[in-house]
Design a protein around this motif. Sequence first.
Motif, PDB file in Angstrom:
ATOM      1  N   LEU A 146      18.467 -23.912  14.167  1.00  0.00           N
ATOM      2  CA  LEU A 146      18.095 -23.442  12.832  1.00  0.00           C
ATOM      3  C   LEU A 146      16.767 -22.699  12.897  1.00  0.00           C
ATOM      4  O   LEU A 146      16.086 -22.656  13.917  1.00  0.00           O
ATOM      5  N   VAL A 147      16.419 -22.105  11.748  1.00  0.00           N
ATOM      6  CA  VAL A 147      15.143 -21.419  11.592  1.00  0.00           C
ATOM      7  C   VAL A 147      14.431 -22.069  10.414  1.00  0.00           C
ATOM      8  O   VAL A 147      15.052 -22.341   9.376  1.00  0.00           O
ATOM      9  N   ALA A 148      13.137 -22.350  10.579  1.00  0.00           N
ATOM     10  CA  ALA A 148      12.370 -23.005   9.518  1.00  0.00           C
ATOM     11  C   ALA A 148      11.125 -22.197   9.169  1.00  0.00           C
ATOM     12  O   ALA A 148      10.525 -21.536  10.025  1.00  0.00           O
ATOM     13  N   ALA A 149      10.761 -22.263   7.900  1.00  0.00           N
ATOM     14  CA  ALA A 149       9.554 -21.604   7.409  1.00  0.00           C
ATOM     15  C   ALA A 149       8.330 -22.422   7.824  1.00  0.00           C
ATOM     16  O   ALA A 149       8.455 -23.556   8.301  1.00  0.00           O
ATOM     17  N   PRO A 150       7.121 -21.876   7.636  1.00  0.00           N
ATOM     18  CA  PRO A 150       5.904 -22.627   7.990  1.00  0.00           C
ATOM     19  C   PRO A 150       5.790 -23.968   7.289  1.00  0.00           C
ATOM     20  O   PRO A 150       5.149 -24.890   7.813  1.00  0.00           O
ATOM     21  N   ASP A 151       6.397 -24.109   6.095  1.00  0.00           N
ATOM     22  CA  ASP A 151       6.350 -25.400   5.396  1.00  0.00           C
ATOM     23  C   ASP A 151       7.503 -26.316   5.819  1.00  0.00           C
ATOM     24  O   ASP A 151       7.745 -27.357   5.197  1.00  0.00           O
ATOM     25  N   ALA A 156      17.549 -20.743   7.660  1.00  0.00           N
ATOM     26  CA  ALA A 156      18.826 -20.273   8.196  1.00  0.00           C
ATOM     27  C   ALA A 156      19.361 -21.248   9.231  1.00  0.00           C
ATOM     28  O   ALA A 156      18.598 -21.979   9.875  1.00  0.00           O
ATOM     29  N   ILE A 157      20.687 -21.265   9.374  1.00  0.00           N
ATOM     30  CA  ILE A 157      21.353 -22.023  10.432  1.00  0.00           C
ATOM     31  C   ILE A 157      21.777 -21.040  11.519  1.00  0.00           C
ATOM     32  O   ILE A 157      22.381 -20.001  11.226  1.00  0.00           O
ATOM     33  N   LEU A 158      21.427 -21.340  12.765  1.00  0.00           N
ATOM     34  CA  LEU A 158      21.828 -20.495  13.881  1.00  0.00           C
ATOM     35  C   LEU A 158      23.197 -20.926  14.374  1.00  0.00           C
ATOM     36  O   LEU A 158      23.465 -22.116  14.539  1.00  0.00           O
ATOM     37  N   GLU A 169      24.923 -14.522  18.673  1.00  0.00           N
ATOM     38  CA  GLU A 169      24.231 -15.540  17.893  1.00  0.00           C
ATOM     39  C   GLU A 169      23.760 -14.916  16.593  1.00  0.00           C
ATOM     40  O   GLU A 169      23.138 -13.842  16.593  1.00  0.00           O
ATOM     41  N   VAL A 170      24.085 -15.566  15.470  1.00  0.00           N
ATOM     42  CA  VAL A 170      23.702 -15.045  14.159  1.00  0.00           C
ATOM     43  C   VAL A 170      23.006 -16.137  13.366  1.00  0.00           C
ATOM     44  O   VAL A 170      23.083 -17.320  13.698  1.00  0.00           O
TER      45      VAL A 170
END
Length: 205
Positions: A146-151, A156-158, A169-170
């Motif tokens: 996954l991708v996470a914001a600074p908080d 997003a899910i990879l 990979e999307v």
Amino acid sequence: MSITEERESPYEIGVSTACTDGDCGHLHRLIMDPTSRALTHLVIGKDVHSARLVPISLVDTSDADGIRLICGTAEFDRLEPAEATEIIQAPATGSMPTNSGALGGYGARPKTETVTYDRVPAGEVQLKAGERVHAADGDIGRVKGLVAAPDNHVTAILLTEGHLWTRKEVAVPIRNVVDATFGVQVDLTRDEVKDLPPVDLTKIG
């Protein structure tokens, strides 16, 4: 005065991880709060059986090259295990002599089993590598991370989409994720997922 731009961080399952004083294994699982959609824990270890539940607060940086923690290996080893083992009473099978009754008799043979399972904090869900991603009209790929914001809120899910020769990979935006309890369910069609551009993790973070 310069302003440092805060950027998102990728968490790709399988990447190497390091404490402040040495290697501590690989990323095995990701745990998130499905209500707030915040990343809460990483499951890290040299193998799945010795892995630890690492609070997200212990992450220094995460990028395509790996994850760096702010704790040392001694502190890491004191974190909660990511697996639990219980001995349970299984349904009785067969029979064995018993002393009950004047003439004795036969009763069920007691049996116990040892069960090992993933530990997930109450009310939270986990993402594991290779879990199926279900589009609105059928399976579309496998979870990669996954991708996470600074908080630490997931953005997003990879996933890996496609067949052997067309695999890419999307990143599926978290707003399109309907459920992540058993695999990941998205509200996009397979064609819509296929149309997503490939993601370059080196440009995230």
